[in-house]
Design a protein around this motif. Structure first.
Motif, PDB file in Angstrom:
ATOM      1  N   ASP A  17       1.053  -1.506  -0.100  1.00  0.00           N
ATOM      2  CA  ASP A  17       0.245  -0.144   0.218  1.00  0.00           C
ATOM      3  C   ASP A  17       0.873   1.231   0.021  1.00  0.00           C
ATOM      4  OD1 ASP A  17      -2.724  -1.613   0.233  1.00  0.00           O
ATOM      5  OD2 ASP A  17      -2.417  -1.942   2.543  1.00  0.00           O
ATOM      6  N   TYR A  18       0.433   1.936  -0.772  1.00  0.00           N
ATOM      7  CA  TYR A  18       1.130   3.783  -0.431  1.00  0.00           C
ATOM      8  C   TYR A  18       0.088   4.736  -0.272  1.00  0.00           C
ATOM      9  CZ  TYR A  18      -0.251   3.419  -4.960  1.00  0.00           C
ATOM     10  OH  TYR A  18      -1.150   2.959  -6.807  1.00  0.00           O
ATOM     11  N   LEU A  19       0.276   5.615  -0.480  1.00  0.00           N
ATOM     12  CA  LEU A  19      -0.180   7.212  -0.793  1.00  0.00           C
ATOM     13  C   LEU A  19       0.441   7.529  -1.570  1.00  0.00           C
ATOM     14  CD1 LEU A  19      -0.631   9.734   1.905  1.00  0.00           C
ATOM     15  CD2 LEU A  19       1.366   9.634   1.309  1.00  0.00           C
ATOM     16  N   SER A  20      -0.521   8.663  -2.176  1.00  0.00           N
ATOM     17  CA  SER A  20       0.027   9.384  -3.909  1.00  0.00           C
ATOM     18  C   SER A  20      -0.215  10.935  -3.255  1.00  0.00           C
ATOM     19  CB  SER A  20       0.058   8.382  -4.932  1.00  0.00           C
ATOM     20  OG  SER A  20      -0.285   7.687  -4.983  1.00  0.00           O
ATOM     21  N   ILE A  21       1.140  11.550  -3.828  1.00  0.00           N
ATOM     22  CA  ILE A  21       0.812  13.111  -3.431  1.00  0.00           C
ATOM     23  C   ILE A  21       1.399  13.467  -5.443  1.00  0.00           C
ATOM     24  CG2 ILE A  21       1.764  15.171  -2.298  1.00  0.00           C
ATOM     25  CD1 ILE A  21       3.109  12.930  -0.789  1.00  0.00           C
ATOM     26  N   TYR A  22       0.402  14.554  -6.051  1.00  0.00           N
ATOM     27  CA  TYR A  22       0.906  14.225  -7.241  1.00  0.00           C
ATOM     28  C   TYR A  22       0.535  16.103  -8.082  1.00  0.00           C
ATOM     29  CZ  TYR A  22      -4.547  12.849  -7.890  1.00  0.00           C
ATOM     30  OH  TYR A  22      -5.830  13.143  -6.576  1.00  0.00           O
ATOM     31  N   SER A  23       1.212  16.035  -8.890  1.00  0.00           N
ATOM     32  CA  SER A  23      -0.208  17.838  -9.190  1.00  0.00           C
ATOM     33  C   SER A  23      -1.008  17.608  -9.482  1.00  0.00           C
ATOM     34  CB  SER A  23       1.477  18.044  -9.841  1.00  0.00           C
ATOM     35  OG  SER A  23       1.413  17.165 -11.747  1.00  0.00           O
ATOM     36  N   PRO A  24      -1.947  17.754  -9.748  1.00  0.00           N
ATOM     37  CA  PRO A  24      -3.348  18.360 -10.328  1.00  0.00           C
ATOM     38  C   PRO A  24      -3.007  18.361 -11.965  1.00  0.00           C
ATOM     39  CG  PRO A  24      -3.107  20.543  -8.817  1.00  0.00           C
ATOM     40  CD  PRO A  24      -1.561  19.633  -9.048  1.00  0.00           C
ATOM     41  N   GLY A  25      -3.713  16.995 -12.954  1.00  0.00           N
ATOM     42  CA  GLY A  25      -3.676  16.671 -14.012  1.00  0.00           C
ATOM     43  C   GLY A  25      -2.233  16.220 -13.941  1.00  0.00           C
ATOM     44  N   TYR A  26      -1.805  16.134 -12.748  1.00  0.00           N
ATOM     45  CA  TYR A  26       0.173  15.044 -14.152  1.00  0.00           C
ATOM     46  C   TYR A  26       0.653  16.384 -14.560  1.00  0.00           C
ATOM     47  CZ  TYR A  26      -1.413  11.491 -11.323  1.00  0.00           C
ATOM     48  OH  TYR A  26      -1.891  10.562 -10.048  1.00  0.00           O
ATOM     49  N   SER A  27       0.165  17.841 -14.217  1.00  0.00           N
ATOM     50  CA  SER A  27       1.048  19.015 -15.472  1.00  0.00           C
ATOM     51  C   SER A  27       1.987  19.783 -14.476  1.00  0.00           C
ATOM     52  CB  SER A  27       0.153  19.594 -15.902  1.00  0.00           C
ATOM     53  OG  SER A  27      -0.503  20.074 -14.814  1.00  0.00           O
ATOM     54  N   LYS A  28       1.818  19.822 -13.819  1.00  0.00           N
ATOM     55  CA  LYS A  28       3.250  20.465 -13.367  1.00  0.00           C
ATOM     56  C   LYS A  28       4.072  19.392 -12.528  1.00  0.00           C
ATOM     57  CE  LYS A  28       3.847  23.259  -9.671  1.00  0.00           C
ATOM     58  NZ  LYS A  28       3.734  24.723  -8.153  1.00  0.00           N
ATOM     59  N   THR A  29       5.035  19.772 -13.104  1.00  0.00           N
ATOM     60  CA  THR A  29       6.931  18.956 -12.903  1.00  0.00           C
ATOM     61  C   THR A  29       8.099  20.090 -11.472  1.00  0.00           C
ATOM     62  OG1 THR A  29       8.120  19.469 -14.404  1.00  0.00           O
ATOM     63  CG2 THR A  29       6.699  17.502 -14.812  1.00  0.00           C
ATOM     64  N   ILE A  30       8.427  19.453 -11.065  1.00  0.00           N
ATOM     65  CA  ILE A  30       9.339  19.591 -10.660  1.00  0.00           C
ATOM     66  C   ILE A  30      10.598  19.032 -10.157  1.00  0.00           C
ATOM     67  CG2 ILE A  30       7.913  20.490  -7.919  1.00  0.00           C
ATOM     68  CD1 ILE A  30       8.668  18.118  -6.231  1.00  0.00           C
ATOM     69  N   ARG A  31      11.889  20.458 -10.228  1.00  0.00           N
ATOM     70  CA  ARG A  31      12.852  19.650 -10.266  1.00  0.00           C
ATOM     71  C   ARG A  31      13.636  18.177  -9.496  1.00  0.00           C
ATOM     72  NH1 ARG A  31      15.440  19.645 -15.121  1.00  0.00           N
ATOM     73  NH2 ARG A  31      17.153  19.444 -13.999  1.00  0.00           N
ATOM     74  N   THR A  32      14.146  16.780  -8.998  1.00  0.00           N
ATOM     75  CA  THR A  32      14.748  16.378  -8.684  1.00  0.00           C
ATOM     76  C   THR A  32      15.374  16.369  -8.012  1.00  0.00           C
ATOM     77  OG1 THR A  32      16.439  15.583 -10.180  1.00  0.00           O
ATOM     78  CG2 THR A  32      14.232  14.152 -10.770  1.00  0.00           C
ATOM     79  N   GLU A  33      16.376  17.942  -7.929  1.00  0.00           N
ATOM     80  CA  GLU A  33      17.393  18.182  -6.965  1.00  0.00           C
ATOM     81  C   GLU A  33      16.259  18.720  -6.023  1.00  0.00           C
ATOM     82  OE1 GLU A  33      17.799  20.357 -10.460  1.00  0.00           O
ATOM     83  OE2 GLU A  33      17.825  18.727  -9.801  1.00  0.00           O
ATOM     84  N   VAL A  34      15.710  18.856  -6.211  1.00  0.00           N
ATOM     85  CA  VAL A  34      14.332  20.547  -5.334  1.00  0.00           C
ATOM     86  C   VAL A  34      13.670  19.265  -5.044  1.00  0.00           C
ATOM     87  CG1 VAL A  34      12.454  21.784  -5.364  1.00  0.00           C
ATOM     88  CG2 VAL A  34      13.696  22.446  -7.056  1.00  0.00           C
ATOM     89  N   LEU A  35      13.117  18.096  -4.855  1.00  0.00           N
ATOM     90  CA  LEU A  35      12.524  17.319  -3.996  1.00  0.00           C
ATOM     91  C   LEU A  35      13.906  16.471  -2.869  1.00  0.00           C
ATOM     92  CD1 LEU A  35      10.519  15.528  -2.756  1.00  0.00           C
ATOM     93  CD2 LEU A  35      11.253  13.519  -4.726  1.00  0.00           C
TER      94      LEU A  35
END
Length: 111
Positions: free
Chosen positions: A3-21
């Protein structure tokens, strides 16, 4: 299966840079980097694992490796098998913190 929980951008349209995460998880939420886009920490004796993922516009993904991915639009937090109320609250707080930071949505999935 897990099981997992997901956090995602609305419509999967916005991304963030991996180094920011990576910076946010390491310095603000005290996670350790396991490998490319995989992070973890121990809480109450249980491993909490977070993975950053690049998904398509429907939230689907397939990958053999997360190496080379430069942007993500989906984050999954694995739910430990031995979850209790305290651990659930901790995971929800982590998810809320990430969602607030990036103005993303939470899908509780397995919780």
């Amino acid at each position: 299966m897990y099981d997992y929980l997901s956090i995602y951008s609305p419509g999967y349209s916005k991304t963030i840079r991996t180094e920011v995460l990576e910076e946010y998880l390491k310095f603000f939420l005290n996670f350790n980097k396991e490998s490319s886009l995989r992070f973890s920490k121990i809480h109450s004796g249980e491993l909490i694992r977070v993975t950053g993922i690049l998904a398509n516009s429907k939230g689907n993904y397939a990958f053999n490796s997360l190496d080379g991915i430069e942007e993500i639009n989906l984050i999954e937090i694995d739910i430990p098998e031995n979850i209790n109320d305290e651990l659930e609250k901790t995971i929800l707080n982590i998810a809320k913190s990430i969602a607030k930071e990036y103005s993303w949505l939470i899908d509780l999935g397995g919780i």
